[in-house]
Design an enzyme around this catalytic site. Structure first.
Site, short mmCIF file in Angstrom:
data_model
loop_
_atom_site.label_atom_id
_atom_site.label_comp_id
_atom_site.label_asym_id
_atom_site.label_seq_id
_atom_site.Cartn_x
_atom_site.Cartn_y
_atom_site.Cartn_z
N ARG A 100 12.96 34.86 47.64
CA ARG A 100 12.04 34.80 46.50
C ARG A 100 12.28 33.57 45.63
O ARG A 100 12.02 33.59 44.42
CB ARG A 100 12.15 36.09 45.65
N ARG A 139 8.68 33.24 40.20
CA ARG A 139 9.50 34.12 39.36
C ARG A 139 10.23 33.43 38.21
O ARG A 139 9.88 33.59 37.08
CB ARG A 139 10.54 34.86 40.22
N ARG A 183 1.26 30.34 36.51
CA ARG A 183 0.90 31.75 36.43
C ARG A 183 -0.04 32.02 35.24
O ARG A 183 -0.86 32.92 35.27
CB ARG A 183 2.17 32.59 36.29
N ASP A 201 2.66 36.62 50.05
CA ASP A 201 3.20 37.96 49.78
C ASP A 201 3.11 38.80 51.05
O ASP A 201 2.26 38.54 51.91
CB ASP A 201 2.43 38.65 48.66
N TYR A 250 3.92 50.89 51.24
CA TYR A 250 2.88 50.53 50.27
C TYR A 250 1.51 51.09 50.65
O TYR A 250 0.73 51.50 49.80
CB TYR A 250 2.81 49.01 50.11
O1 CP3 Z 1 10.40 34.02 48.84
C1 CP3 Z 1 9.50 33.43 48.20
O2 CP3 Z 1 9.74 32.83 47.17
C2 CP3 Z 1 8.09 33.43 48.74
C3 CP3 Z 1 7.22 34.27 48.01
C4 CP3 Z 1 7.25 35.76 48.13
C5 CP3 Z 1 6.54 36.60 47.22
N1 CP3 Z 1 6.63 37.87 47.66
C6 CP3 Z 1 5.81 36.13 46.03
C7 CP3 Z 1 5.60 37.06 44.91
C8 CP3 Z 1 7.83 36.61 49.09
C9 CP3 Z 1 8.73 36.29 50.27
C10 CP3 Z 1 7.41 37.94 48.79
C11 CP3 Z 1 7.78 39.10 49.62
C12 CP3 Z 1 7.58 40.44 49.07
N2 CP3 Z 1 6.53 40.92 48.33
C13 CP3 Z 1 8.44 41.53 49.32
C14 CP3 Z 1 9.67 41.47 50.21
C15 CP3 Z 1 10.81 40.81 49.55
C16 CP3 Z 1 11.51 41.65 48.51
O3 CP3 Z 1 11.68 41.16 47.41
O4 CP3 Z 1 11.90 42.77 48.86
C17 CP3 Z 1 7.92 42.66 48.67
C18 CP3 Z 1 8.52 44.05 48.65
C19 CP3 Z 1 6.69 42.26 48.05
C20 CP3 Z 1 5.74 43.11 47.29
C21 CP3 Z 1 5.60 42.65 45.90
N3 CP3 Z 1 4.95 41.49 45.52
C22 CP3 Z 1 6.11 43.27 44.71
C23 CP3 Z 1 6.91 44.54 44.69
C24 CP3 Z 1 5.74 42.45 43.63
C25 CP3 Z 1 5.94 42.70 42.14
C26 CP3 Z 1 7.31 42.56 41.68
C27 CP3 Z 1 7.95 41.20 41.94
O5 CP3 Z 1 7.90 40.32 41.09
O6 CP3 Z 1 8.51 41.05 43.02
C28 CP3 Z 1 5.06 41.34 44.16
C29 CP3 Z 1 4.50 40.21 43.39
C30 CP3 Z 1 5.04 38.88 43.72
N4 CP3 Z 1 5.12 38.34 44.98
C31 CP3 Z 1 5.47 37.92 42.78
C32 CP3 Z 1 5.83 36.77 43.52
C33 CP3 Z 1 6.31 35.45 42.97
C34 CP3 Z 1 5.54 38.15 41.25
C35 CP3 Z 1 4.21 38.14 40.62
C36 CP3 Z 1 3.94 36.92 39.81
O7 CP3 Z 1 4.71 35.95 39.82
O8 CP3 Z 1 2.88 36.91 39.17
#
Ligand code: CP3
Length: 348
Positions: A27, A31, A40, A76, A153
């Site tokens: 990630r 973030r 964002r 994502d 999900y």
């Molecule tokens: O690794 C990276 O930086 C690439 C980007 C990436 C995102 N999601 C961007 C994102 C990756 C690899 C993911 C994978 C992902 N998404 C997972 C598996 C990895 C893990 O952390 O377990 C899961 C479970 C998700 C589902 C998901 N997407 C959730 C639960 C959320 C909300 C909470 C959070 O911040 O993680 C997201 C949103 C998300 N995906 C964000 C980002 C940067 C945050 C939202 C935002 O920035 O507006």
């Protein structure tokens, strides 16, 4: 591929000799980075994901600003349920929600399992654009969610502390659950192959919620699908499996066609090495919350982590995604500590 200027990650995955372990952070794109937070404010989540130029820009930020040894494409895991026809909403600060969950055989029959290259064409465009912009500085990682985690999900409709609805579905209607898992697997294999064709040098499969399953249920509902994905994709590019919390499966997974296994911080390096018989590259497993400690302590504990895993067949990483409240200089201290280990290993 061989013209990469920094190929530490690919070498570590092949089990080749490296001067120091490669380092990246799950990630890492998004973030916690101030430049990401600015974007964002301008564009909503799926606009960022679906606009190749934005996804590329976000992917490059941690390479340029934190100095990691690999880029992971900004996207994502929930784009696969979307491509299969489900609605996915991302509410700022609340996480994802899927208003029309999968409940019945008819729901599963209605899911789309073809045309992923076109349906997720924006990911392929983002990958090829990013590959070009990286100019071979570091490898580019593609990724997907594992079938079990995506089922969570698709059935639960949102994040959960227990995922009990997803489990209830598996435990009361196992045939339906397996048909859903198989559909997700088929779509994911096609998706990962397309990512490699578009420029991903390796791929990681995130099984973020596999640790919710008992060892016996992991063997039923998670492992066979991870193995299918590794078998189908590993002939095209190295595959890292990250079954978070499922340390009990490390022995079995080390015997698959995967090149690497991701670890969370619930397992010691020595136990993980023992369970995998030193036969596969391990990745992890710094507690992401530890990045809130003073940078001196971060550096000391990173050095101890590398001492414990060893410098070969090892990829330094966190044990799960970086948290939004991590100061950028702490993320940099983590990366620098791995890079500085080079000197330490010569001494040893
Ligand atoms: O690794 C990276 O930086 C690439 C980007 C990436 C995102 N999601 C961007 C994102 C990756 C690899 C993911 C994978 C992902 N998404 C997972 C598996 C990895 C893990 O952390 O377990 C899961 C479970 C998700 C589902 C998901 N997407 C959730 C639960 C959320 C909300 C909470 C959070 O911040 O993680 C997201 C949103 C998300 N995906 C964000 C980002 C940067 C945050 C939202 C935002 O920035 O507006």
């Amino acid at each position: 591929m061989s013209e990469l200027k920094n190929d530490l990650l690919l070498r570590a995955l092949k089990g080749e000799q490296v001067s120091r372990p490669p380092v990246w952070m799950m990630r890492q794109a998004g973030r916690y980075l101030p430049d990401y937070i600015k974007l964002r404010e301008k564009y909503d989540f799926f606009t960022r994901v679906e606009t190749p130029e934005l996804a590329c820009e976000i992917t490059l930020q941690p390479v340029d600003q934190v100095g990691v040894d690999a880029a992971i494409i900004f996207s994502d895991i929930l784009v696969i349920p979307q491509a299969m026809g489900m609605t996915v909403l991302m509410e700022e600060g609340k996480g994802p929600s899927l208003p029309n969950v999968v409940k019945t055989k008819a729901d599963i029959d209605a899911l789309i399992t073809t045309g992923v290259e076109e349906r997720l064409g924006y990911v392929m465009k983002a990958l090829s654009l990013t590959k070009r912009e990286l100019n071979n500085r570091v490898p580019l990682i593609g990724f997907a969610g594992a079938p079990w985690t995506l089922l969570c999900y698709m059935v639960e409709g949102k994040g959960s502390k227990t995922f009990d609805k997803a489990k209830q579905f598996c435990f009361t209607q196992p045939e339906l659950a397996h048909s859903l898992l198989q559909k997700i697997t088929d779509m994911t294999i096609a998706y990962l192959k397309a990512q490699v064709a578009a420029g991903a040098d390796l791929v990681q499969v995130f099984d973020s919620w596999s640790g919710m399953l008992s060892p016996a249920d992991f063997k039923l509902f998670a492992q066979p699908y991870l193995v299918q994905i590794a078998d189908a994709v590993s002939e095209y590019a190295p595959v890292i499996l990250f079954p978070k919390g499922s340390w009990y499966a490390l022995g079995d997974l080390s015997k698959t066609t995967a090149s690497g296994l991701g670890l969370d911080w619930s397992v010691t390096p020595s136990l993980a090495r023992e369970m995998t018989n030193n036969s596969i590259t391990l990745q992890g497993n710094f507690d992401p919350s530890k990045l809130l400690a003073p940078t001196k302590q971060i550096k000391k504990e990173v050095t101890e982590m590398i001492d414990a895993f060893g410098t070969q067949r090892y990829i330094a990483n966190l044990g799960h995604g970086i948290l939004p409240n991590i100061p950028v200089d702490h993320a940099r201290a983590f990366v620098d500590a791995v890079k500085e280990y080079e000197g330490a290993s010569v001494k040893a």
